[in-house]
Write an enzyme that holds these catalytic residues in place. Sequence first.
Site: not given
Ligand code: ATP
Ligand code: MG
Length: 380
Positions: A55, A57, A132
């Site tokens: 997705d 964001d 993170d």
């Molecule tokens: P995916 O969508 O493939 O699961 P993602 O990196 O987009 O991976 P998300 O959980 O959608 O993960 O979170 C979006 C963004 O928010 C991350 O890329 C990160 O920058 C931030 N983020 C998410 N969870 C955390 C966390 N627990 N601690 C710090 N930053 C976070």
């Molecule tokens: Mg994501």
Amino acid sequence: MVNINLKKVSNNFFHTEKIDSRVLDIHKELVENKFDCFLVGGCIRDLLSKKKPKDFDLVTNAVPDQIIKVFKKRARLVGKRFPIVHVRKGNLIVEVSTFRSSKSLERDYGKSGIILRDEGWGNIEEDAVRRDFTINALYYDPLKNQIIDYLDGVEHVKQRRVKFIGPPAERIKEDPLRMLRAIRFSAKLDKQLSSSMQASIKSSADQIRSVSKARLFDEFRKLFLSGTAVNTWNLLSKTSLPRLIWPECDTRNSLIPIGLASTDSRFKENKPLSPAFVIALLLWPTFDRMRSRSKSEDPESISKNILKSQNNRMSIPLRHRDFVSRIWLLQKNLQTQHNKNLNKTPSFRAAYDLLVVRGEADHSLSKHINFWRNSQKTGS
Ligand code: ATP
Ligand code: MG
């Protein structure tokens, strides 16, 4: 608070046609309303590593009320741990969050140091350091076709390196779920855990117990249903996390990687995936052992007890627990009753898949597997 020297580096990278045009439309609307807005996080990491993002964001300096004013009825305030806005464009929902700072996290620490509530807004630099991993702190401006990279994230994506922003022990203490995220991203980048990451997880693994059961289930789905379950399991198995999250699971059982490989193949073929199948797989050897040991207890109550105990650590919605139970209980029927009506029951397909996995280790099951395979072909 994490103290880091930020260095803004811009790079031109993408062909914007790789990004869903509806996301670009939402971006444009915010910018036309004089707000800053960027694509952020996993989507940029995935595009850089030539993977299809799950997705897209967006992040902005507009606070939720302002976002809602721009998009009106197309916007909805959501977020369990901090407020974010879901904006609809056509049939797509895009997550739009506001820049946040990590100072607010400090103020909102609970006694254990865990983030309980996080509502403080910040600027883009503050937003970058509260994320993170460096590979997740990349901001993309589609109008300038430019990535803003304060923390060498682009280089780290190229090196397939999952590196915490700031001291790992501190970042894990704030949110122990990040240990599982480190494993998930390493698996996705097809990389082993660095020895320093292994050491950080080793010394902090116990903290995973403080993560809510519901968040663990959400993360469980991402770990195992994103097409890299085998890699994920290989990395997880080198830590004590599985024992802490799935205490009922016999982590050394060889059926687990075999079954996860079939889950990954289904992902590649765009077939539906069920968390219940993975739970059934992880806990099957335990169920099987207990059922064959116990003369008096009926299989249904054995199944119930295992799932209840597992549910104390990682929540499993009731419908999934029922499904796991049916997959297990059907195993015996598939081996003893070659009654073709069985393949009309809703859990038949998942139960058959587990039988096939079991057949890899137990060749005496071949005749049953062949029977059910043929029964599906003939459709009778
Ligand atoms: P995916 O969508 O493939 O699961 P993602 O990196 O987009 O991976 P998300 O959980 O959608 O993960 O979170 C979006 C963004 O928010 C991350 O890329 C990160 O920058 C931030 N983020 C998410 N969870 C955390 C966390 N627990 N601690 C710090 N930053 C976070
Ligand atoms: Mg994501």
